[in-house]
Design an enzyme around this catalytic site. Structure first.
Site, short mmCIF file in Angstrom:
data_model
loop_
_atom_site.label_atom_id
_atom_site.label_comp_id
_atom_site.label_asym_id
_atom_site.label_seq_id
_atom_site.Cartn_x
_atom_site.Cartn_y
_atom_site.Cartn_z
N HIS A 113 0.77 -1.26 0.34
CA HIS A 113 0.15 0.22 -0.11
C HIS A 113 0.44 1.52 0.01
CE1 HIS A 113 -3.57 2.20 0.65
NE2 HIS A 113 -3.09 3.26 1.20
N ASP A 134 -14.58 3.70 6.98
CA ASP A 134 -13.35 4.64 6.52
C ASP A 134 -14.74 5.41 5.17
OD1 ASP A 134 -10.54 4.81 6.10
OD2 ASP A 134 -11.56 3.94 4.26
N ARG A 146 -14.13 13.55 7.06
CA ARG A 146 -12.89 14.31 6.73
C ARG A 146 -12.30 14.73 5.87
NH1 ARG A 146 -9.04 9.77 7.58
NH2 ARG A 146 -7.43 10.83 7.62
N SER A 206 -6.88 4.43 8.68
CA SER A 206 -7.95 4.79 7.92
C SER A 206 -7.05 3.58 6.46
CB SER A 206 -8.05 6.23 6.97
OG SER A 206 -8.23 5.75 5.71
N LYS A 212 -8.09 -1.56 5.99
CA LYS A 212 -8.45 -1.67 4.04
C LYS A 212 -7.82 -2.98 4.20
CE LYS A 212 -8.15 2.52 3.23
NZ LYS A 212 -9.16 3.94 3.31
N1 URA Z 1 -5.10 6.96 2.76
C1 URA Z 1 -5.93 6.44 2.93
O1 URA Z 1 -7.04 5.66 2.47
N2 URA Z 1 -6.60 7.04 4.29
C2 URA Z 1 -6.18 8.28 4.63
O2 URA Z 1 -6.60 8.81 5.85
C3 URA Z 1 -5.37 8.56 4.06
C4 URA Z 1 -4.83 8.29 2.71
#
Ligand code: URA
Length: 431
Positions: A82, A161, A168, A183, A187
């Site tokens: 990621h 999320d 946000r 966040s 995932k």
């Molecule tokens: N990428 C994400 O998935 N979440 C965030 O809060 C910032 C970047």
């Protein structure tokens, strides 16, 4: 429990219990707690922060808000990767095939572009016919068969999320280490891999502006991953300048194919290989990913993945009808290219979305001709803008010129991989 009391506890810098965090998320998702109260709480988190156990509890509650992937039908130690988001960041398209060609099963769920940063799904969809919406059964079958799949996360995964991120985004509460860490990691945990390699970007074009804050975020995410029983390692990499020589969806796929064929930009190749090295190391596979470039197996793996997802590379990638060179106003050496400006320019050319519902021009973007460290002569191109109309390109070109800092002395390209953060469970070491 009383919502006012819970918000006030964070406002006053106190630590939440896991029950309080569960109460907030459950109440929000059930529509019992309104946006404005969650927004007030998010702002309190931004200013007061969270302890590691709060962040872990928040991450766990977010994972529990939806479905999780079951990857047990895929044999072997599965590794996900990621990036926290950057400009010209096509590392997934290179590191994924490299690791898969070394024998690592790579089940990768990716996202779309966010703000000025690009998204892997948008890039892949520039290949004619390619599908990123795979059912869980298709996804698992593809990883079993060819060792690699890159697909969209199901909307039923981590709904907390999705809801929190949207709020946000419009309440200036994105830049917070615990909120970003929970966040991203919710995932990743829901996606089910055994190991996770994080590429945490630092600099002008990233969500973390400097190395120290990026290391803090990396450490937090590594600890969350390890705390949840996943082997996790992070690289902190530079995002002051765009990564590689192209920004924009089809242009980045083309560049990824070039790197997989043994060419391409040095920094892009280095970070992609290093991410793949970490993926192999987590999986306990003792192979050199760079060798899979040399023997062609990584590119072959990428092409297999594209074909398995319905993509037709033979039909060609979309090409923009207008190409406008950006002439250098002076001679000298390129000291820096502002990644944020390049990201916004690419967005304005049509490569990203200004609003959620905007379509993407897959052919649009920017090809960098004068990279950091290069010598450039006055009048020669710094970059070429790819877009659908001259009218769109003109104003973007004027703005983009200021992204290049050109100086009179030779410039060495700065190091790209800045830190490595490794966890060993509780009391983990950071290198
Ligand atoms: N990428 C994400 O998935 N979440 C965030 O809060 C910032 C970047």
């Amino acid at each position: 429990m009383n919502i006012l009391e819970v918000i006030a506890r964070k406002r006053d810098g106190l630590e939440h219990s896991p029950e309080e965090i569960g109460f907030l998320l459950d109440g929000y998702l059930a529509g019992e707690i309104p946006d404005y109260q969650i927004a007030a709480w998010l702002m309190a988190v931004v200013t007061r922060g969270m302890t590691r156990s709060e962040t872990l509890a928040l991450t766990r509650a977010m994972v529990a808000s939806g479905e999780v992937m079951d990857l047990s039908a895929i044999p072997g130690f599965k590794v996900d990767k990621h990036s926290t988001g950057g400009v010209g960041d096509k590392v997934t398209l290179i590191a994924g095939p490299l690791a898969a060609a070394c024998g690592v099963p790579v089940p990768k769920l990716s996202g779309r572009g966010l703000a000025h940063t690009g998204g892997t799904l948008d890039k892949l969809e520039s290949v004619p016919g390619l599908r990123v919406e795979l059912s869980p059964a298709e996804f698992v079958a593809q990883v079993r068969e060819i060792g690699l799949a890159v697909a969209a996360q199901s909307p039923r995964m981590v709904p907390a999320d999705k809801a929190l991120y949207a709020l946000r985004d419009v309440t200036a509460t994105v830049p917070s280490v615990p909120l970003i860490a929970s966040s991203v990691m919710s995932k990743k945990l829901a996606a089910g891999a055994d190991g996770i390699v994080l590429d945490v970007k630092a600099g002008r074009g990233a969500f973390m502006p400097d190395v120290l804050s990026a290391v803090e975020l990396a450490r937090e995410m590594v600890e969350i991953g390890e705390g949840a029983g996943r082997r996790t390692v992070a690289l902190v990499t530079a995002m002051d300048n765009p990564l590689g020589r192209s920004v924009g969806n089809a242009l980045e796929v083309k560049e990824a194919l070039e790197v997989l064929a043994g060419g391409g930009d040095r920094d892009l190749r280095e970070v992609s290989v290093q991410v793949a090295v970490e993926m192999c190391s987590l999986a306990g596979i003792d192979r050199d990913p760079a060798a899979t470039i040399a023997d062609g197996s990584a590119r072959q793996r990428f092409e297999q993945m594209i074909a398995a997802q319905g993509g037709r590379l033979a039909d060609g990638l979309p090409e923009a009808p207008v190409r406008l060179p950006l002439a250098s106003p002076r001679s000298g050496w390129v000291e820096a290219i502002d990644a944020l400006e390049v990201g916004y320019a690419s967005l304005e050319l049509g490569a990203g979305r200004m609003r959620k519902e905007d379509p993407i021009d897959h052919s649009a973007g920017i090809v960098i001709e004068a990279q950091v460290g290069d010598r450039v002569e006055a009048g020669r191109p710094l970059a070429v803008l790819h877009t659908s109309s001259e009218a769109l390109a003109g104003p973007v070109a004027r703005r983009l010129l200021s992204a290049w800092r050109i100086v009179d002395h030779e410039v060495a390209r700065p190091p790209h991989i800045l830190r490595r953060v490794e966890g060993h469970g509780p009391g983990s070491a950071v290198h």
